[in-house]
Design an enzyme around this catalytic site. Structure first.
Site: not given
Ligand SMILES: NC(=O)C1=CN([C@@H]2O[C@H](COP(=O)(O)OP(=O)(O)OC[C@H]3O[C@@H](n4cnc5c(N)ncnc54)[C@H](OP(=O)(O)O)[C@@H]3O)[C@@H](O)[C@H]2O)C=CC1
Ligand SMILES: O=C1O[C@H](COP(=O)(O)O)[C@@H](O)[C@H](O)[C@H]1O
Length: 508
Positions: A17, A345, A249
């Protein structure tokens, strides 16, 4: 040599990812932060893997967008150049062998080039949960080193959507990856003040002695964010505040706050104690008495949108953007102590803190003095302070509330490197330290605790959340709810940051 030491010396780190949001905002900046502080293995290769087509140049530009360095920070720029030399990218589907075969080859070449006896592989799944199992299976089939070395798999939350799906996820992962190889990230466990809880509680006799129902009147853990779900509403609508922050958390923080003293600092000793106290939590959380739910509306000045204004949110959604939950622990230490976990939020400020309120002192000598409160601020600006009663300085015999203040910015010089949560956790994983990762049995109990409540809330006839304006302190019913759950607001003679005589009032 133990795998622990080997991962410190050399590793191949693969980010699945790599094109995504988490990878860009957290995973790569954390790897870069570790690199700058000399905390990555001496010999390391970092490979991004995703489906998106990107040139190496595009990939490197993307993953470095959130590095904390300025244009004129020459040393930082040098680190960035060196770090990016370690990084490469594979674009391939997750569900067919070809990309994994290429990955295996790249890692083998790296190990051969450096004459490694054993291969050390860390796989980080920065992926939506729908892709976890496909990738975990493919990795096991094509890239797991087996007798050639060691492997670790970092998995991000969410670990399931409820008890049933969490069990299914675990049942699919367990035959492929042993618990020892799995690292389930809850990034709150990597935060400095959360890691400090063990020291605060068990390294200070004075606190340890008072840490029980005889002295503590109530416990609150509060998470406040000043922004809404802007842009993520569609995703959030099926999740809600309890799954997003409380079930993971805040519960993790509460567990560390209430567990018994681990017999040693062995990671399993810590996780054993967490599981024990989790088993004593009351699962019977009453929707009528123990829960306050809210959803934000447009801000009072109309500039900030309501949750329901987001076009990706279901019309009329009752999704909860604020929740306060009263909890109880049935054991000798905590029986009868009210505990509230609350998270919201689109509130008036961003803050995460623990507030332990102690019991009132005996009446008689004083007409009324405030309760002691120990506050541990997790963010922003780490601090621990204890509100104490003090004689008003001078001729007066009145009491006033003041505090013993351990604000980190005042007490520790800026030269301390306080790692970001992800930096700290990736480092722990490289060192093979599981203490700050979620074990399978912890996960199971956390879902057992919240699934019945979530089912009641999300039923067709579930409650309608109270509304609160974006930028406010949450539903108006909040203070009454906190009072009902044991929190007594201090008398108003508390003045921050400087007490002035004119506002003091007599207390004796
Ligand atoms: N964003 C954040 O700050 C946080 C995210 N998380 C968790 O981390 C994980 C990743 O989050 P995030 O990076 O935001 O996710 P994204 O939606 O950005 O997905 C990450 C990558 O996974 C691939 N992807 C997206 N959808 C699918 C699919 N349906 N099937 C297969 N591959 C897919 C894509 O890459 P490509 O298409 O190039 O393969 C994408 O760039 C999640 O489980 C999320 O809940 C946890 C805490 C904070
Ligand atoms: O996992 C999550 O945490 C963030 C908050 O993280 P923080 O380190 O900035 O306190 C939250 O915004 C998000 O909704 C949740 O998925």
């Amino acid at each position: 040599m133990s795998p622990l030491v080997e991962f410190k010396n050399q590793a191949s780190i693969v980010v699945f990812g790599a094109s995504g949001d988490l990878a860009k905002k957290k995973t790569y900046p954390a790897l870069f932060g570790l690199f700058c502080h000399g905390e990555l293995p001496a010999t390391v290769k970092i490979i991004g893997f995703a489906r998106s087509k990107m040139t190496e140049e595009e990939y490197k530009k993307r993953i470095s967008e959130h590095f904390k360095i300025s244009e004129n920070d020459t040393q930082g720029q040098e680190f960035k150049t060196k770090f990016l030399e370690l990084c490469s990218y594979i674009s391939a589907p997750y569900d067919s062998d070809e990309g994994y075969v290429e990955l295996e080859k790249q890692i083998d070449d790296f190990d051969a080039h450096h004459s490694h006896d054993k291969t050390q592989r860390l796989f980080y799944l920065a992926l939506p949960p729908s892709a976890f199992i496909t990738v975990a299976k493919q990795l096991k089939k094509n890239v797991h080193p087996r007798e050639k070395g060691h492997a670790k798999l970092i998995v991000e939350k969410p670990f399931g959507h409820d008890l049933k799906s969490a069990r299914e996820l675990q049942a699919s992962l367990a035959p492929l990856w042993s618990e020892d190889e799995l690292y389930r990230i809850d990034h709150y466990l990597g935060k400095e003040m959360v890691k400090n809880l063990l020291v605060m509680r068990f390294g200070n006799e004075i606190l340890g002695a008072a840490w029980n129902k005889n002295h503590i009147r109530s416990i609150q853990i509060t998470f406040k964010e000043p922004f809404g779900t802007e842009g993520r509403g569609g995703y959030f609508d099926d999740i809600g505040m309890i799954r997003d922050v409380i079930q993971n958390h805040l519960l993790q923080v509460l567990t560390l706050l209430t567990m018994e003293r681990p017999v040693s600092n062995d990671p399993e000793a810590v996780r054993d104690e967490k599981v024990k106290v989790l088993k004593a939590f009351d699962t019977d959380i009453s929707l009528d008495d123990d829960v306050l739910l809210g959803q934000y509306t447009r801000s009072a000045d109309g500039t900030k949108p309501a949750y329901l204004d987001d076009e990706t949110v279901k019309a009329g959604s009752k999704c909860v953007t604020y929740a306060a939950i009263g909890m109880q622990i049935h054991n000798e230490r905590w029986e009868g102590v009210p505990i509230v976990l609350r998270a919201g939020k689109a509130l008036d400020e961003g803050k995460v803190e623990i507030r332990i309120q102690f019991k009132q002192v005996a009446k008689g000598l004083f007409t009324d003095v405030n309760r002691n409160e120990l506050v541990m601020r997790i963010q922003p600006n780490e601090a621990v302070y204890m509100k104490l009663n003090n004689k008003t300085p001078g001729l007066s015999l009145a009491t006033t509330t003041s505090e013993l203040d351990l604000t980190y910015a005042n007490r520790y010089s800026k030269d301390f490197w306080i790692p970001e949560a992800y930096e700290s956790l990736i480092r722990d994983c490289l060192l093979g330290n599981h203490a700050n990762f979620v074990r399978d049995d912890e996960l199971e109990i956390s879902w057992k605790l919240f699934t019945p409540l979530l089912e009641k809330i999300e039923a067709a006839d579930g409650p309608t959340p109270f509304l609160y304006p974006y930028g406010s302190r949450g539903p108006l019913e909040g203070p009454e709810f906190m009072k009902k759950h044991g929190y007594v607001k201090s008398e108003s003679n508390y003045q921050w940051p400087l007490t002035r005589p004119s506002e003091e009032k007599s207390k004796i």
